[in-house]
Design a protein around this motif. Structure first.
Motif, PDB file in Angstrom:
ATOM      1  N   ALA A 256       0.819  -1.219   0.000  1.00  0.00           N
ATOM      2  CA  ALA A 256       0.000   0.000   0.000  1.00  0.00           C
ATOM      3  C   ALA A 256       0.848   1.262   0.000  1.00  0.00           C
ATOM      4  CB  ALA A 256      -0.935   0.006   1.218  1.00  0.00           C
ATOM      5  N   GLY A 257       2.137   1.116   0.354  1.00  0.00           N
ATOM      6  CA  GLY A 257       3.019   2.275   0.346  1.00  0.00           C
ATOM      7  C   GLY A 257       2.802   3.222   1.508  1.00  0.00           C
ATOM      8  N   VAL A 258       2.209   2.726   2.588  1.00  0.00           N
ATOM      9  CA  VAL A 258       1.886   3.572   3.738  1.00  0.00           C
ATOM     10  C   VAL A 258       1.797   2.665   4.961  1.00  0.00           C
ATOM     11  CG1 VAL A 258      -0.617   3.354   3.450  1.00  0.00           C
ATOM     12  CG2 VAL A 258       0.317   5.409   4.513  1.00  0.00           C
ATOM     13  N   SER A 259       2.015   3.219   6.153  1.00  0.00           N
ATOM     14  CA  SER A 259       1.875   2.418   7.362  1.00  0.00           C
ATOM     15  C   SER A 259       0.405   2.230   7.700  1.00  0.00           C
ATOM     16  CB  SER A 259       2.587   3.093   8.536  1.00  0.00           C
ATOM     17  OG  SER A 259       1.887   4.265   8.929  1.00  0.00           O
ATOM     18  N   VAL A 260       0.112   1.234   8.514  1.00  0.00           N
ATOM     19  CA  VAL A 260      -1.259   1.005   8.969  1.00  0.00           C
ATOM     20  C   VAL A 260      -1.774   2.247   9.694  1.00  0.00           C
ATOM     21  CG1 VAL A 260      -2.768  -0.402  10.415  1.00  0.00           C
ATOM     22  CG2 VAL A 260      -0.884  -1.479   9.167  1.00  0.00           C
ATOM     23  N   HIS A 261      -0.953   2.813  10.565  1.00  0.00           N
ATOM     24  CA  HIS A 261      -1.352   3.993  11.336  1.00  0.00           C
ATOM     25  C   HIS A 261      -1.674   5.165  10.432  1.00  0.00           C
ATOM     26  CE1 HIS A 261      -0.497   7.823  13.422  1.00  0.00           C
ATOM     27  NE2 HIS A 261      -1.154   7.249  14.422  1.00  0.00           N
ATOM     28  N   ASP A 262      -0.801   5.432   9.457  1.00  0.00           N
ATOM     29  CA  ASP A 262      -1.026   6.587   8.585  1.00  0.00           C
ATOM     30  C   ASP A 262      -2.244   6.381   7.698  1.00  0.00           C
ATOM     31  OD1 ASP A 262       1.110   7.877   9.693  1.00  0.00           O
ATOM     32  OD2 ASP A 262       2.493   7.494   8.036  1.00  0.00           O
ATOM     33  N   TYR A 263      -2.470   5.137   7.254  1.00  0.00           N
ATOM     34  CA  TYR A 263      -3.669   4.864   6.457  1.00  0.00           C
ATOM     35  C   TYR A 263      -4.924   5.114   7.289  1.00  0.00           C
ATOM     36  CZ  TYR A 263      -7.118   2.374   3.654  1.00  0.00           C
ATOM     37  OH  TYR A 263      -8.239   2.048   2.927  1.00  0.00           O
ATOM     38  N   HIS A 264      -4.934   4.604   8.519  1.00  0.00           N
ATOM     39  CA  HIS A 264      -6.070   4.788   9.413  1.00  0.00           C
ATOM     40  C   HIS A 264      -6.292   6.271   9.704  1.00  0.00           C
ATOM     41  CE1 HIS A 264      -8.095   3.565  13.483  1.00  0.00           C
ATOM     42  NE2 HIS A 264      -8.958   4.041  12.616  1.00  0.00           N
ATOM     43  N   THR A 265      -5.239   6.997   9.969  1.00  0.00           N
ATOM     44  CA  THR A 265      -5.358   8.423  10.267  1.00  0.00           C
ATOM     45  C   THR A 265      -5.918   9.190   9.080  1.00  0.00           C
ATOM     46  OG1 THR A 265      -3.525   8.340  11.854  1.00  0.00           O
ATOM     47  CG2 THR A 265      -4.080  10.495  10.939  1.00  0.00           C
ATOM     48  N   GLY A 266      -5.483   8.830   7.872  1.00  0.00           N
ATOM     49  CA  GLY A 266      -5.987   9.505   6.674  1.00  0.00           C
ATOM     50  C   GLY A 266      -7.487   9.348   6.516  1.00  0.00           C
ATOM     51  N   LEU A 267      -7.991   8.148   6.808  1.00  0.00           N
ATOM     52  CA  LEU A 267      -9.436   7.933   6.696  1.00  0.00           C
ATOM     53  C   LEU A 267     -10.178   8.658   7.810  1.00  0.00           C
ATOM     54  CD1 LEU A 267      -9.943   4.245   5.547  1.00  0.00           C
ATOM     55  CD2 LEU A 267      -9.462   6.294   4.219  1.00  0.00           C
ATOM     56  N   ARG A 268      -9.588   8.715   8.995  1.00  0.00           N
ATOM     57  CA  ARG A 268     -10.227   9.470  10.075  1.00  0.00           C
ATOM     58  C   ARG A 268     -10.300  10.964   9.740  1.00  0.00           C
ATOM     59  NH1 ARG A 268      -8.158   7.194  15.983  1.00  0.00           N
ATOM     60  NH2 ARG A 268      -9.727   5.540  16.147  1.00  0.00           N
ATOM     61  N   LEU A 269      -9.252  11.482   9.136  1.00  0.00           N
ATOM     62  CA  LEU A 269      -9.273  12.897   8.737  1.00  0.00           C
ATOM     63  C   LEU A 269     -10.357  13.140   7.691  1.00  0.00           C
ATOM     64  CD1 LEU A 269      -5.429  13.570   8.508  1.00  0.00           C
ATOM     65  CD2 LEU A 269      -7.019  14.644  10.118  1.00  0.00           C
ATOM     66  N   ALA A 270     -10.480  12.219   6.731  1.00  0.00           N
ATOM     67  CA  ALA A 270     -11.524  12.351   5.711  1.00  0.00           C
ATOM     68  C   ALA A 270     -12.910  12.266   6.344  1.00  0.00           C
ATOM     69  CB  ALA A 270     -11.359  11.275   4.638  1.00  0.00           C
ATOM     70  N   LEU A 271     -13.063  11.360   7.297  1.00  0.00           N
ATOM     71  CA  LEU A 271     -14.350  11.207   7.981  1.00  0.00           C
ATOM     72  C   LEU A 271     -14.689  12.466   8.775  1.00  0.00           C
ATOM     73  CD1 LEU A 271     -16.761   9.440   8.748  1.00  0.00           C
ATOM     74  CD2 LEU A 271     -15.374   8.464  10.592  1.00  0.00           C
ATOM     75  N   ALA A 272     -13.707  13.017   9.475  1.00  0.00           N
ATOM     76  CA  ALA A 272     -13.944  14.251  10.232  1.00  0.00           C
ATOM     77  C   ALA A 272     -14.358  15.385   9.301  1.00  0.00           C
ATOM     78  CB  ALA A 272     -12.684  14.633  11.005  1.00  0.00           C
ATOM     79  N   SER A 273     -13.728  15.469   8.131  1.00  0.00           N
ATOM     80  CA  SER A 273     -14.097  16.497   7.155  1.00  0.00           C
ATOM     81  C   SER A 273     -15.535  16.328   6.693  1.00  0.00           C
ATOM     82  CB  SER A 273     -13.140  16.437   5.960  1.00  0.00           C
ATOM     83  OG  SER A 273     -13.515  17.352   4.953  1.00  0.00           O
ATOM     84  N   GLN A 274     -15.955  15.092   6.496  1.00  0.00           N
ATOM     85  CA  GLN A 274     -17.324  14.842   6.062  1.00  0.00           C
ATOM     86  C   GLN A 274     -18.322  15.217   7.150  1.00  0.00           C
ATOM     87  OE1 GLN A 274     -17.113  10.748   4.874  1.00  0.00           O
ATOM     88  NE2 GLN A 274     -16.203  11.221   2.898  1.00  0.00           N
ATOM     89  N   TRP A 275     -17.980  14.922   8.410  1.00  0.00           N
ATOM     90  CA  TRP A 275     -18.876  15.324   9.490  1.00  0.00           C
ATOM     91  C   TRP A 275     -18.931  16.842   9.631  1.00  0.00           C
ATOM     92  CZ3 TRP A 275     -22.562  12.487  10.908  1.00  0.00           C
ATOM     93  CH2 TRP A 275     -22.453  11.119  11.066  1.00  0.00           C
ATOM     94  N   ARG A 276     -17.826  17.520   9.352  1.00  0.00           N
ATOM     95  CA  ARG A 276     -17.831  18.989   9.367  1.00  0.00           C
ATOM     96  C   ARG A 276     -18.752  19.510   8.272  1.00  0.00           C
ATOM     97  NH1 ARG A 276     -16.792  22.762  12.479  1.00  0.00           N
ATOM     98  NH2 ARG A 276     -15.148  23.923  11.428  1.00  0.00           N
ATOM     99  N   ASP A 277     -18.656  18.900   7.072  1.00  0.00           N
ATOM    100  CA  ASP A 277     -19.537  19.300   5.967  1.00  0.00           C
ATOM    101  C   ASP A 277     -20.996  19.070   6.306  1.00  0.00           C
ATOM    102  OD1 ASP A 277     -17.351  20.030   4.471  1.00  0.00           O
ATOM    103  OD2 ASP A 277     -17.291  18.177   3.293  1.00  0.00           O
TER     104      ASP A 277
END
Length: 305
Positions: A256-277
Motif C-alpha cells: 500500500a506504500g503507507v503504514s497502517v497507522h497513517d492509512y487509518h489516520t488519513g481515513l479518520r481525517l476524511a471522515l472528520a471532514s465529512q462530518w464537518r460538511d
C-alpha cells in the motif's frame, strides 16, 4: 410526504449514470427515506450506450413540484447524442420547466452539458468529467467551471464528474435530504468504500493506497474503511486477516506504500471532514471520527501534510 426525484434520460444514455444514483435513492427509500423516483424522457424508448433500449419512460412533465430533484444522466458519445432531436427537446424542457431557485438540479457526468445549454449553470460553480471541462466552459461561459472535483454544489444546483462520481453526489444529496446516518447506511449497503465529499479531488482518500493485489492488505483496509472511528490496533487487524502484526505492518508498507497507522489516520481525517460538511462542530466531528479531541485532530492533520 414523498420527495419526488425525476431522472431525465437522454439518448445514448450511459446506464451507470442512471443506475448508480437511482439505486442509491432506491436503497435510501427502502431504509425509510421519503423518496419517490420517476424516469422521464422525450420518448418512451431510450437508446443506451450498451445497445439496449430502455422502455417505459414517462413523458417530460409540464409541471414540476417545488423542491423536486431533477437528475440529468449523462450519455456516451455526447457530441452526437446531444445533437439528436430528443436531446434538444430536453434542453428546451429544462429551460422552460426547471427553476433552479425552486427545484434541485443534479447533473451526472456529461449531463452537465445539457444543463449548461439550458442556462441553469450561469453564474454558478460546476464541474463535469475531466475530458469535458473545456466544452462545458464553452457552453456556459458565465459559469465557474471547477477542475479535479468529484462534485460541486452551488445553491440547489449540483454537478458531478465522471460516472461513479454520480453515486458520490447521490449520497451527498441523500445526506442533505434524509440525514448523514442514512447516507452512511446506503453507502455501506452499496459496498462503497465511503462517500466522497464535494471538496475531494477525483481520486478519493477512501480509494488511495488501494492500487495493489494483496488480499490480506485489502481485507485490512476494508475493515478500517468500514469503521474508521474504531480504535483499530495492528494486532486486531492482523488477527482478522490471519497474519502476524509484524507481517501485516510490513505488507502494508510494501503493497500500500503507507503504514497502517497513517492509512487509518488519513481515513479518520476524511471522515472528520465529512462530518464537518454535515454541520458538526470541529470538536464533535473529531469525536465522531475517532479522535480524542479537536486538538488531536489538528495534530493529525498537520502530521498528514
Amino acid at each position: 410526504m414523498a420527495f419526488d426525484i425525476f431522472f431525465v434520460l437522454p439518448p445514448n444514455l450511459l446506464l451507470v449514470d442512471l443506475a448508480g444514483p437511482a439505486d442509491a435513492f432506491r436503497i435510501a427509500a427502502q431504509l425509510g427515506a421519503p423518496f419517490r423516483s420517476h424516469y422521464i424522457a422525450p420518448a418512451s424508448g431510450v437508446p443506451t450506450s450498451l445497445g439496449l433500449s430502455l422502455e417505459g419512460a414517462a413523458p417530460l412533465p409540464e409541471v414540476l413540484p417545488d423542491e423536486a430533484l431533477v437528475v440529468i444522466s449523462g450519455a456516451a458519445h455526447s457530441i452526437e447524442a446531444y445533437a439528436r432531436p430528443e436531446a434538444r427537446e430536453i434542453v428546451r424542457w429544462l429551460r422552460r420547466r426547471v427553476d433552479p431557485n425552486r427545484q434541485r438540479v443534479a447533473s451526472i457526468c456529461s449531463g452537465s452539458l445539457l444543463t449548461a445549454e439550458a442556462g441553469l449553470l450561469d453564474g454558478r460553480q460546476c464541474t463535469t468529467h475531466h475530458t469535458l471541462l473545456q466544452r462545458l466552459q464553452q457552453l456556459a461561459p458565465q459559469a465557474r467551471v471547477q477542475q479535479n472535483r468529484v462534485f460541486v454544489q452551488d445553491g440547489l444546483v449540483s454537478s458531478s464528474a465522471g460516472i461513479t462520481a454520480g453515486v458520490d453526489l447521490a449520497l451527498q444529496l441523500i445526506a442533505q435530504l434524509a440525514g448523514p446516518a442514512l447516507a452512511r447506511d446506503v453507502a455501506r449497503h452499496m459496498v462503497v468504500y465511503f462517500r466522497r465529499s464535494a471538496g475531494d479531488p477525483e481520486l478519493s482518500p477512501w480509494l488511495t493506497h488501494r492500487n495493489h493485489l494483496h488480499p490480506a492488505v485489502h481485507k485490512a483496509q476494508d475493515l478500517i474503511a468500514a469503521d474508521p472511528a474504531r480504535g483499530w490496533r495492528v494486532e486486531d487487524l492482523a488477527g482478522q486477516v490471519h497474519v502476524s502484526a509484524r507481517h501485516l505492518s510490513r505488507l502494508f508498507r510494501e503493497h500500500a506504500g503507507v503504514s497502517v497507522h497513517d492509512y487509518h489516520t488519513g481515513l479518520r481525517l476524511a471522515l472528520a471532514s465529512q462530518w464537518r460538511d454535515a454541520g458538526l462542530s470541529k470538536e464533535k466531528a473529531a469525536l465522531a471520527a475517532g479522535f480524542s479531541s479537536a486538538r488531536q485532530l489538528n495534530r493529525a492533520g498537520v502530521g498528514a501534510c
